[in-house]
Scaffold this motif. Structure first.
Motif, PDB file in Angstrom:
ATOM      1  N   ASP A   1       0.891  -1.170   0.000  1.00 24.53           N
ATOM      2  CA  ASP A   1       0.000   0.000   0.000  1.00 24.53           C
ATOM      3  C   ASP A   1       0.928   1.219   0.000  1.00 24.53           C
ATOM      4  O   ASP A   1       1.429   1.617   1.046  1.00 24.53           O
ATOM      5  CB  ASP A   1      -0.863  -0.085   1.263  1.00 24.53           C
ATOM      6  N   THR A   2       1.185   1.798  -1.176  1.00 25.44           N
ATOM      7  CA  THR A   2       2.180   2.878  -1.239  1.00 25.44           C
ATOM      8  C   THR A   2       1.697   4.129  -0.501  1.00 25.44           C
ATOM      9  O   THR A   2       2.506   4.922  -0.034  1.00 25.44           O
ATOM     10  CB  THR A   2       2.552   3.250  -2.692  1.00 25.44           C
ATOM     11  N   GLY A   3       0.377   4.283  -0.367  1.00 23.65           N
ATOM     12  CA  GLY A   3      -0.159   5.420   0.392  1.00 23.65           C
ATOM     13  C   GLY A   3       0.320   5.391   1.840  1.00 23.65           C
ATOM     14  O   GLY A   3       0.486   6.441   2.471  1.00 23.65           O
TER      15      GLY A   3
ATOM     16  N   TYR B   1       3.400   7.471   2.359  1.00 23.58           N
ATOM     17  CA  TYR B   1       3.145   8.915   2.436  1.00 23.58           C
ATOM     18  C   TYR B   1       2.452   9.269   3.755  1.00 23.58           C
ATOM     19  O   TYR B   1       2.731  10.305   4.355  1.00 23.58           O
ATOM     20  CB  TYR B   1       2.325   9.369   1.221  1.00 23.58           C
ATOM     21  N   ARG B   2       1.544   8.392   4.182  1.00 26.13           N
ATOM     22  CA  ARG B   2       0.878   8.628   5.471  1.00 26.13           C
ATOM     23  C   ARG B   2       1.908   8.604   6.606  1.00 26.13           C
ATOM     24  O   ARG B   2       1.895   9.461   7.492  1.00 26.13           O
ATOM     25  CB  ARG B   2      -0.190   7.545   5.717  1.00 26.13           C
ATOM     26  N   ALA B   3       2.809   7.628   6.563  1.00 26.81           N
ATOM     27  CA  ALA B   3       3.821   7.524   7.619  1.00 26.81           C
ATOM     28  C   ALA B   3       4.745   8.748   7.594  1.00 26.81           C
ATOM     29  O   ALA B   3       5.117   9.277   8.650  1.00 26.81           O
ATOM     30  CB  ALA B   3       4.633   6.242   7.433  1.00 26.81           C
TER      31      ALA B   3
ATOM     32  N   ALA C   1      -0.576  13.218   4.580  1.00 32.71           N
ATOM     33  CA  ALA C   1       0.016  12.435   3.479  1.00 32.71           C
ATOM     34  C   ALA C   1      -0.107  13.179   2.163  1.00 32.71           C
ATOM     35  O   ALA C   1       0.840  13.245   1.373  1.00 32.71           O
ATOM     36  CB  ALA C   1      -0.687  11.082   3.378  1.00 32.71           C
ATOM     37  N   SER C   2      -1.264  13.761   1.912  1.00 36.53           N
ATOM     38  CA  SER C   2      -1.432  14.411   0.615  1.00 36.53           C
ATOM     39  C   SER C   2      -0.608  15.693   0.539  1.00 36.53           C
ATOM     40  O   SER C   2      -0.237  16.134  -0.554  1.00 36.53           O
ATOM     41  CB  SER C   2      -2.906  14.618   0.280  1.00 36.53           C
ATOM     42  N   GLN C   3      -0.274  16.264   1.691  1.00 33.29           N
ATOM     43  CA  GLN C   3       0.616  17.449   1.676  1.00 33.29           C
ATOM     44  C   GLN C   3       2.060  17.028   1.375  1.00 33.29           C
ATOM     45  O   GLN C   3       2.711  17.579   0.494  1.00 33.29           O
ATOM     46  CB  GLN C   3       0.539  18.177   3.021  1.00 33.29           C
TER      47      GLN C   3
ATOM     48  N   VAL D   1      10.193  14.338  -1.369  1.00 26.73           N
ATOM     49  CA  VAL D   1       9.573  13.223  -0.637  1.00 26.73           C
ATOM     50  C   VAL D   1       9.364  12.055  -1.591  1.00 26.73           C
ATOM     51  O   VAL D   1       9.707  10.910  -1.297  1.00 26.73           O
ATOM     52  CB  VAL D   1       8.226  13.663  -0.011  1.00 26.73           C
ATOM     53  N   ARG D   2       8.815  12.337  -2.773  1.00 22.48           N
ATOM     54  CA  ARG D   2       8.546  11.272  -3.738  1.00 22.48           C
ATOM     55  C   ARG D   2       9.849  10.598  -4.153  1.00 22.48           C
ATOM     56  O   ARG D   2       9.917   9.385  -4.280  1.00 22.48           O
ATOM     57  CB  ARG D   2       7.786  11.817  -4.962  1.00 22.48           C
ATOM     58  N   ALA D   3      10.890  11.415  -4.338  1.00 20.75           N
ATOM     59  CA  ALA D   3      12.191  10.848  -4.735  1.00 20.75           C
ATOM     60  C   ALA D   3      12.724   9.934  -3.634  1.00 20.75           C
ATOM     61  O   ALA D   3      13.253   8.849  -3.904  1.00 20.75           O
ATOM     62  CB  ALA D   3      13.178  11.981  -5.015  1.00 20.75           C
TER      63      ALA D   3
ATOM     64  N   GLY E   1      -1.714   2.809  -5.356  1.00 23.25           N
ATOM     65  CA  GLY E   1      -1.353   4.196  -5.057  1.00 23.25           C
ATOM     66  C   GLY E   1      -1.945   5.157  -6.064  1.00 23.25           C
ATOM     67  O   GLY E   1      -3.115   5.040  -6.453  1.00 23.25           O
ATOM     68  N   ARG E   2      -1.140   6.135  -6.457  1.00 24.24           N
ATOM     69  CA  ARG E   2      -1.603   7.155  -7.398  1.00 24.24           C
ATOM     70  C   ARG E   2      -0.788   7.129  -8.690  1.00 24.24           C
ATOM     71  O   ARG E   2      -1.283   7.498  -9.749  1.00 24.24           O
ATOM     72  CB  ARG E   2      -1.474   8.564  -6.793  1.00 24.24           C
ATOM     73  N   ASP E   3       0.508   6.751  -8.564  1.00 18.72           N
ATOM     74  CA  ASP E   3       1.424   6.872  -9.703  1.00 18.72           C
ATOM     75  C   ASP E   3       2.175   5.572  -9.975  1.00 18.72           C
ATOM     76  O   ASP E   3       3.245   5.587 -10.556  1.00 18.72           O
ATOM     77  CB  ASP E   3       2.449   7.981  -9.411  1.00 18.72           C
ATOM     78  N   VAL E   4       1.595   4.445  -9.549  1.00 21.62           N
ATOM     79  CA  VAL E   4       2.318   3.177  -9.717  1.00 21.62           C
ATOM     80  C   VAL E   4       2.447   2.853 -11.210  1.00 21.62           C
ATOM     81  O   VAL E   4       3.527   2.514 -11.698  1.00 21.62           O
ATOM     82  CB  VAL E   4       1.627   2.022  -8.950  1.00 21.62           C
TER      83      VAL E   4
ATOM     84  N   ALA F   1     -10.267  18.661  -1.178  1.00 26.10           N
ATOM     85  CA  ALA F   1      -8.940  19.293  -1.167  1.00 26.10           C
ATOM     86  C   ALA F   1      -7.865  18.288  -1.548  1.00 26.10           C
ATOM     87  O   ALA F   1      -6.928  18.597  -2.290  1.00 26.10           O
ATOM     88  CB  ALA F   1      -8.667  19.873   0.226  1.00 26.10           C
ATOM     89  N   ARG F   2      -8.015  17.047  -1.047  1.00 27.80           N
ATOM     90  CA  ARG F   2      -7.007  16.026  -1.359  1.00 27.80           C
ATOM     91  C   ARG F   2      -7.052  15.645  -2.824  1.00 27.80           C
ATOM     92  O   ARG F   2      -6.019  15.466  -3.461  1.00 27.80           O
ATOM     93  CB  ARG F   2      -7.232  14.793  -0.494  1.00 27.80           C
ATOM     94  N   ASP F   3      -8.261  15.512  -3.378  1.00 30.16           N
ATOM     95  CA  ASP F   3      -8.383  15.189  -4.812  1.00 30.16           C
ATOM     96  C   ASP F   3      -7.666  16.254  -5.635  1.00 30.16           C
ATOM     97  O   ASP F   3      -6.947  15.942  -6.584  1.00 30.16           O
ATOM     98  CB  ASP F   3      -9.861  15.162  -5.239  1.00 30.16           C
TER      99      ASP F   3
ATOM    100  N   ASP G   1      -3.614  17.904  -9.169  1.00 35.16           N
ATOM    101  CA  ASP G   1      -3.050  19.130  -9.750  1.00 35.16           C
ATOM    102  C   ASP G   1      -1.564  19.307  -9.484  1.00 35.16           C
ATOM    103  O   ASP G   1      -0.946  20.213 -10.025  1.00 35.16           O
ATOM    104  CB  ASP G   1      -3.784  20.372  -9.204  1.00 35.16           C
ATOM    105  N   ARG G   2      -0.982  18.487  -8.624  1.00 35.54           N
ATOM    106  CA  ARG G   2       0.435  18.695  -8.303  1.00 35.54           C
ATOM    107  C   ARG G   2       1.275  18.465  -9.552  1.00 35.54           C
ATOM    108  O   ARG G   2       0.904  17.684 -10.454  1.00 35.54           O
ATOM    109  CB  ARG G   2       0.872  17.779  -7.155  1.00 35.54           C
ATOM    110  N   SER G   3       2.450  19.122  -9.592  1.00 34.13           N
ATOM    111  CA  SER G   3       3.259  19.042 -10.815  1.00 34.13           C
ATOM    112  C   SER G   3       4.002  17.718 -10.908  1.00 34.13           C
ATOM    113  O   SER G   3       4.294  17.237 -11.993  1.00 34.13           O
ATOM    114  CB  SER G   3       4.242  20.209 -10.852  1.00 34.13           C
TER     115      SER G   3
HETATM  116  O1   DC Z   1      -4.335   6.057  -0.796  1.00 35.22           O
HETATM  117  P1   DC Z   1      -4.182   6.871   0.480  1.00 35.22           P
HETATM  118  O2   DC Z   1      -5.411   7.615   0.871  1.00 35.22           O
HETATM  119  O3   DC Z   1      -3.619   6.061   1.601  1.00 35.22           O
HETATM  120  O4   DC Z   1      -3.049   7.981   0.116  1.00 35.22           O
HETATM  121  C1   DC Z   1      -2.720   8.981   1.020  1.00 35.22           C
HETATM  122  C2   DC Z   1      -2.134  10.158   0.254  1.00 35.22           C
HETATM  123  O5   DC Z   1      -0.861   9.794  -0.249  1.00 35.22           O
HETATM  124  C3   DC Z   1      -2.959  10.633  -0.930  1.00 35.22           C
HETATM  125  O6   DC Z   1      -3.611  11.851  -0.673  1.00 35.22           O
HETATM  126  C4   DC Z   1      -1.982  10.838  -2.036  1.00 35.22           C
HETATM  127  C5   DC Z   1      -0.700  10.264  -1.572  1.00 35.22           C
HETATM  128  N1   DC Z   1      -0.187   9.187  -2.419  1.00 35.22           N
HETATM  129  C6   DC Z   1       0.559   9.541  -3.505  1.00 35.22           C
HETATM  130  O7   DC Z   1       0.739  10.724  -3.781  1.00 35.22           O
HETATM  131  N2   DC Z   1       1.134   8.588  -4.273  1.00 35.22           N
HETATM  132  C7   DC Z   1       0.949   7.294  -4.005  1.00 35.22           C
HETATM  133  N3   DC Z   1       1.534   6.361  -4.777  1.00 35.22           N
HETATM  134  C8   DC Z   1       0.139   6.907  -2.907  1.00 35.22           C
HETATM  135  C9   DC Z   1      -0.441   7.877  -2.129  1.00 35.22           C
END
Ligand code: DC
Length: 225
Positions: A30-32, A35-37, A81-83, A90-92, A116-119, A166-168, A173-175
């Motif tokens: 769960d890659t999220g 980010y949550r951690a 996490a979304s911040q 952070v992503r790197a 996740g979002r970008d797998v 806000a999270r969506d 929209d992030r670059s």
């Molecule tokens: O899926 P989740 O709700 O646990 O994700 C938490 C936040 O982490 C979500 O707002 C976006 C970010 N996230 C991300 O940017 N890229 C990922 N691969 C997974 C999560």
């Protein structure tokens, strides 16, 4: 064998990923949760999850063993996490761990499934199977409200709705690595599907995709349930 499963918050990724992992003997990440951690670690250190230096430091020194699942599933953790997730450093810092998990799945698994979002777009762009799960906004809000109430969190629906909006926006929209389906992803709308129906459709897609790619279907998937 790698399955990339992406989609917005509360679209049903986690449940689906766990069931696909079981069916195809895959290790699940769960890659999220990373980010949550990172967000929770930043808050615990007295930092600001939206501040680059605080968040990057947390990501670079992340120790997942100090968090329980319930530490990470709160609404506050999701917002943090979304911040942190919008910060490129952070992503790197979290990239290698995710790619390594996909390449060398733990526990002798036949492969890996990452959600996740970008797998499918960034972490594993060559994954043979990509699924992008969606659900309409009201359905996602209702699912998140139920999830949090079942955990005993005292939440207000309007607040969850605003947080999710806000999270969506931040995720899309992030670059860096915004939420978007890979061009070759199978899109699965779970708005009107039960968890069983979503699983059945995803599983059928995986099997047909693997056949097309002429790869063998891992044995557990062939067994009756
Ligand atoms: O899926 P989740 O709700 O646990 O994700 C938490 C936040 O982490 C979500 O707002 C976006 C970010 N996230 C991300 O940017 N890229 C990922 N691969 C997974 C999560």
């Amino acid at each position: 064998m790698i399955i990339a499963l992406d989609g917005p918050a509360a679209a049903g990724k986690g449940t689906l990923a766990r069931r696909l992992a079981e069916a195809f003997n895959l290790a699940y990440l769960d890659t999220g949760s990373l980010y949550r951690a990172t967000g929770v670690a930043t808050l615990r250190a007295g930092g600001d999850p939206a501040k680059e230096s605080d968040a990057v430091k947390s990501a670079q020194t992340l120790d997942m063993s100090v968090f329980s699942p319930s530490d990470l599933r709160t609404e506050q953790a999701g917002v943090a996490a979304s911040q942190v997730a919008a910060i490129p450093g952070v992503r790197a810092a979290l990239l290698d761990f995710q790619r390594n998990f996909a390449k060398n799945p733990p526990g002798g698994a036949a492969g890996a499934i990452l959600d996740g979002r970008d797998v499918g777009t960034v972490i594993c762009p060559d994954a043979p199977v990509k699924i992008f799960v969606i659900a309409n906004f009201d359905t996602r809000v209702a699912r998140r409200v139920n999830e949090l109430r079942e955990k005993g969190e005292n939440i207000i629906e309007a607040r969850i709705r605003a947080d999710m909006e806000a999270r969506d926006a931040r995720d899309s929209d992030r670059s860096v690595a915004p939420l978007k389906p890979a061009a070759d992803a199978f899109k699965l709308d779970t708005s009107n599907l039960t968890a069983d129906e979503a699983f059945a459709q995803a599983k059928a897609h995986v099997i047909s995709k693997l056949k097309t790619l002429n790869e063998s279907v891992p044995p557990r998937a062939a067994k009756p349930e």
